[in-house]
Design an enzyme around this catalytic site. Sequence first.
Site, PDB file in Angstrom:
ATOM      1  N   CYS A  54      -5.873  -0.547   3.810  1.00 24.01           N
ATOM      2  CA  CYS A  54      -5.307  -1.482   2.820  1.00 24.01           C
ATOM      3  C   CYS A  54      -5.929  -2.873   2.975  1.00 24.01           C
ATOM      4  O   CYS A  54      -6.226  -3.547   1.979  1.00 24.01           O
ATOM      5  CB  CYS A  54      -3.784  -1.554   2.975  1.00 24.01           C
ATOM      6  N   LEU A  58       6.484   0.559   8.797  1.00 25.81           N
ATOM      7  CA  LEU A  58       7.658   0.750   7.944  1.00 25.81           C
ATOM      8  C   LEU A  58       7.289   1.583   6.735  1.00 25.81           C
ATOM      9  O   LEU A  58       6.130   1.621   6.306  1.00 25.81           O
ATOM     10  CB  LEU A  58       8.200  -0.606   7.480  1.00 25.81           C
ATOM     11  N   GLY A  61       0.825  -1.208   0.000  1.00 24.97           N
ATOM     12  CA  GLY A  61       0.000   0.000   0.000  1.00 24.97           C
ATOM     13  C   GLY A  61       0.854   1.250   0.000  1.00 24.97           C
ATOM     14  O   GLY A  61       1.610   1.492   0.940  1.00 24.97           O
ATOM     15  N   HIS A 100      -5.867   6.500   8.586  1.00 22.71           N
ATOM     16  CA  HIS A 100      -6.822   5.617   7.913  1.00 22.71           C
ATOM     17  C   HIS A 100      -6.448   4.163   8.204  1.00 22.71           C
ATOM     18  O   HIS A 100      -6.119   3.398   7.304  1.00 22.71           O
ATOM     19  CB  HIS A 100      -6.816   5.894   6.406  1.00 22.71           C
ATOM     20  N   ASP A 111       0.142   8.262   5.939  1.00 23.15           N
ATOM     21  CA  ASP A 111      -0.989   8.953   6.570  1.00 23.15           C
ATOM     22  C   ASP A 111      -0.897   9.032   8.081  1.00 23.15           C
ATOM     23  O   ASP A 111      -1.862   9.432   8.739  1.00 23.15           O
ATOM     24  CB  ASP A 111      -2.294   8.245   6.197  1.00 23.15           C
ATOM     25  N   LYS A 112       0.238   8.643   8.677  1.00 23.99           N
ATOM     26  CA  LYS A 112       0.389   8.661  10.130  1.00 23.99           C
ATOM     27  C   LYS A 112      -0.727   7.864  10.804  1.00 23.99           C
ATOM     28  O   LYS A 112      -1.208   8.208  11.871  1.00 23.99           O
ATOM     29  CB  LYS A 112       0.407  10.106  10.654  1.00 23.99           C
ATOM     30  N   ASN A 113      -1.161   6.808  10.107  1.00 27.75           N
ATOM     31  CA  ASN A 113      -2.155   5.877  10.651  1.00 27.75           C
ATOM     32  C   ASN A 113      -3.528   6.511  10.861  1.00 27.75           C
ATOM     33  O   ASN A 113      -4.320   6.036  11.684  1.00 27.75           O
ATOM     34  CB  ASN A 113      -1.652   5.267  11.959  1.00 27.75           C
TER      35      ASN A 113
END
Length: 381
Positions: free
Chosen positions: A260, A288, A248, A256, A252-254
């Site tokens: 994926c 990562l 993916g 969303h 987005d710094k998590n």
Amino acid sequence: MSSSLAEPRLEADSTRDVPSNTMQEQSETPLSKNKLKKLLRDQKWEEGREKRKELRKAKAKERKERKRAAQNDHHHSPSDSIHEKRKASAEPEAPAAKRPKTVKPIQLPVAFIIDCNFDDLMRDNERTSLASQITRSYSENHKAPFKSHLFVSSFGGLLKQRFDTVLAGTHHSWKGVKFLEDDFEAAAREATNLMKTNRTEKFAGAFQKVGDEQGTEVTATSGEVVYLTSDSPETLTELKPYSTYIIGGIVDKNRHKGICYKRAMDRGFKTAKLPIGDYMKMASRFVLTTNHVVEIMLKWLDMGDWAKAFVEVIPQRKGGVLKDGMTTPNEPLEAITHDDQAGNATERSQEARAELAKDVSPSGVDDLAMETPQHTEEHEL
């Protein structure tokens, strides 16, 4: 009076290189001071590109002249005769060792796809980081001893615009990678067809054992398509010949989380996560960058060992260490020090710059280095 006239003129100048859709938005809503400053700063940066290029050339010429002058002073020094006498009386020097030839990378029957269908979910700085990660992914694959077929799917929007403008379209000269406007599903079909017809692929590296044991039983139809995501309940134990692995391409710094995994499940694709938790103790989340995921899989294709691949690639800031009882096949974990890993990271960075220099013009490499941020954002694997 003069200040009131200056502001419209600045706004007009700032839109000189702005795309038409952006200009339309500006006409509907007035520009804020910060936006205006940003546009002016970008414009000044572009206007100074040629000047910076000439300055680099002038500095390079000056360095060459200083070096030439130093060599001339050395040749005419009084000690020259002494050195010549010593050289004449000394034993003849052995011929200099020839530089080893560069080993041509071996193409393996495996494909990696970077799914970039998240352009509208990223901010400008995150999109910049993703462009940098794609560039490094290409460089790592291009110079790897055992390389994969590389695809970038859903390539469009503002990400493509950045590659075409800020990065001067250097990706058009990249070898061994395909940029597709189609989504990852279409890219996976193209990758499968490519591996069916490609005659340059070999069973080498980690695939050598598979080729020796199964031989002609391994065909293009025996591969699989796997979307890599940390939300998957399945763990990837090995890479398989004629298989396609999707990463993916989102930074987005998590924000969303799970996007994926949901995207793959909605399309009926198999999912899996890298076995980081099976081998490593991490001080932070198992997150990562795209290029790190690509590099880890390339290391596995070379060595067939996840532990060593993780140790060599995962950044020190993650605080990752091998779990008790986990050692690399060639050396214990204690032998791999922080200095060794830092040195490896520096060497990989220098090699990546050298490889990119072969595929793009010198000015393109310089501009790419200036535009690439030193810190890249990260996304959930």
